[in-house]
Design a protein around this motif. Structure first.
Motif, short mmCIF file in Angstrom:
data_model
loop_
_atom_site.label_atom_id
_atom_site.label_comp_id
_atom_site.label_asym_id
_atom_site.label_seq_id
_atom_site.Cartn_x
_atom_site.Cartn_y
_atom_site.Cartn_z
N MET A 1 0.85 -1.17 0.00
CA MET A 1 0.00 0.00 0.00
C MET A 1 0.89 1.24 0.00
SD MET A 1 -2.97 0.80 2.74
CE MET A 1 -4.30 1.80 2.24
N ARG A 2 0.56 2.18 -0.81
CA ARG A 2 1.38 3.37 -0.98
C ARG A 2 1.55 4.16 0.32
NH1 ARG A 2 0.58 7.82 -5.69
NH2 ARG A 2 2.22 9.19 -5.01
N VAL A 3 0.48 4.28 1.09
CA VAL A 3 0.54 5.03 2.34
C VAL A 3 1.55 4.40 3.29
CG1 VAL A 3 -0.77 5.71 4.39
CG2 VAL A 3 -1.80 5.91 2.14
N GLU A 4 1.54 3.09 3.36
CA GLU A 4 2.48 2.41 4.25
C GLU A 4 3.92 2.67 3.83
OE1 GLU A 4 0.60 -1.50 6.09
OE2 GLU A 4 0.47 -1.47 3.90
N ARG A 5 4.17 2.71 2.53
CA ARG A 5 5.53 3.00 2.06
C ARG A 5 5.94 4.42 2.41
NH1 ARG A 5 3.81 0.59 -2.91
NH2 ARG A 5 3.72 2.68 -3.78
N GLU A 6 5.01 5.36 2.29
CA GLU A 6 5.34 6.77 2.47
C GLU A 6 5.20 7.24 3.91
OE1 GLU A 6 2.96 8.89 -0.35
OE2 GLU A 6 3.99 7.99 -2.06
N GLU A 7 4.25 6.69 4.66
CA GLU A 7 3.97 7.18 6.00
C GLU A 7 4.12 6.13 7.09
OE1 GLU A 7 0.09 9.01 6.22
OE2 GLU A 7 0.30 9.94 4.27
N CYS A 38 -10.15 11.58 -17.20
CA CYS A 38 -8.93 11.31 -16.44
C CYS A 38 -7.76 11.02 -17.39
CB CYS A 38 -9.17 10.12 -15.51
SG CYS A 38 -7.78 9.71 -14.45
N ARG A 39 -6.66 11.75 -17.22
CA ARG A 39 -5.48 11.58 -18.06
C ARG A 39 -4.23 11.50 -17.20
NH1 ARG A 39 -8.96 10.53 -21.00
NH2 ARG A 39 -9.50 11.42 -23.00
N ARG A 40 -3.26 10.75 -17.68
CA ARG A 40 -1.97 10.66 -16.97
C ARG A 40 -1.20 11.94 -17.22
NH1 ARG A 40 3.28 9.52 -18.20
NH2 ARG A 40 2.73 9.17 -20.37
N THR A 41 -0.82 12.59 -16.15
CA THR A 41 0.01 13.79 -16.25
C THR A 41 1.34 13.61 -15.53
OG1 THR A 41 -1.05 14.76 -14.31
CG2 THR A 41 -1.98 15.34 -16.46
N GLY A 42 1.44 12.56 -14.74
CA GLY A 42 2.66 12.28 -13.99
C GLY A 42 3.03 10.82 -14.19
N SER A 43 3.32 10.16 -13.09
CA SER A 43 3.73 8.76 -13.17
C SER A 43 2.53 7.86 -13.46
CB SER A 43 4.39 8.32 -11.86
OG SER A 43 3.42 8.20 -10.84
N VAL A 44 2.81 6.69 -13.99
CA VAL A 44 1.75 5.71 -14.25
C VAL A 44 1.12 5.29 -12.93
CG1 VAL A 44 1.25 3.40 -15.15
CG2 VAL A 44 2.78 4.93 -16.41
N SER A 45 1.91 5.16 -11.89
CA SER A 45 1.40 4.77 -10.58
C SER A 45 0.40 5.81 -10.05
CB SER A 45 2.56 4.61 -9.60
OG SER A 45 2.08 4.30 -8.32
#
Length: 79
Positions: A1-7, A38-45
């Motif tokens: 989970m992204r939150v766990e990686r970051e926080e 919805c369009r990708r403007t940054g990373s695919v993730s």
């Protein structure tokens, strides 16, 4: 989970906030329109996370429809 990686592991209160952010009722009147736009403007993730959040609010779509919308929003070139 992204939150766990970051926080790290979120507190129960933070977890509840994140669930509400992701799955609450739509804030706008046209959730399907938001998904289509919805369009990708940054990373695919980042795009994938945004797409899935909007998809949860858009109502029922077939798997082929979901794939088509996701692919269109990826745009090219991917970096």
């Amino acid at each position: 989970m992204r939150v766990e990686r970051e926080e790290g592991t979120p507190s129960w209160r933070r977890f509840a906030e994140l669930v509400n952010l992701r799955f609450r009722p739509p804030l706008r009147a046209n959730p399907l329109g938001e998904l289509v736009a919805c369009r990708r403007t940054g990373s695919v993730s980042d795009y994938q996370e945004q797409f899935l959040t909007l998809l949860n609010r858009a109502g029922l779509l077939t798997e082929p429809q979901q794939i088509q919308l996701f692919t269109v929003g990826l745009q090219s070139p991917m970096s």
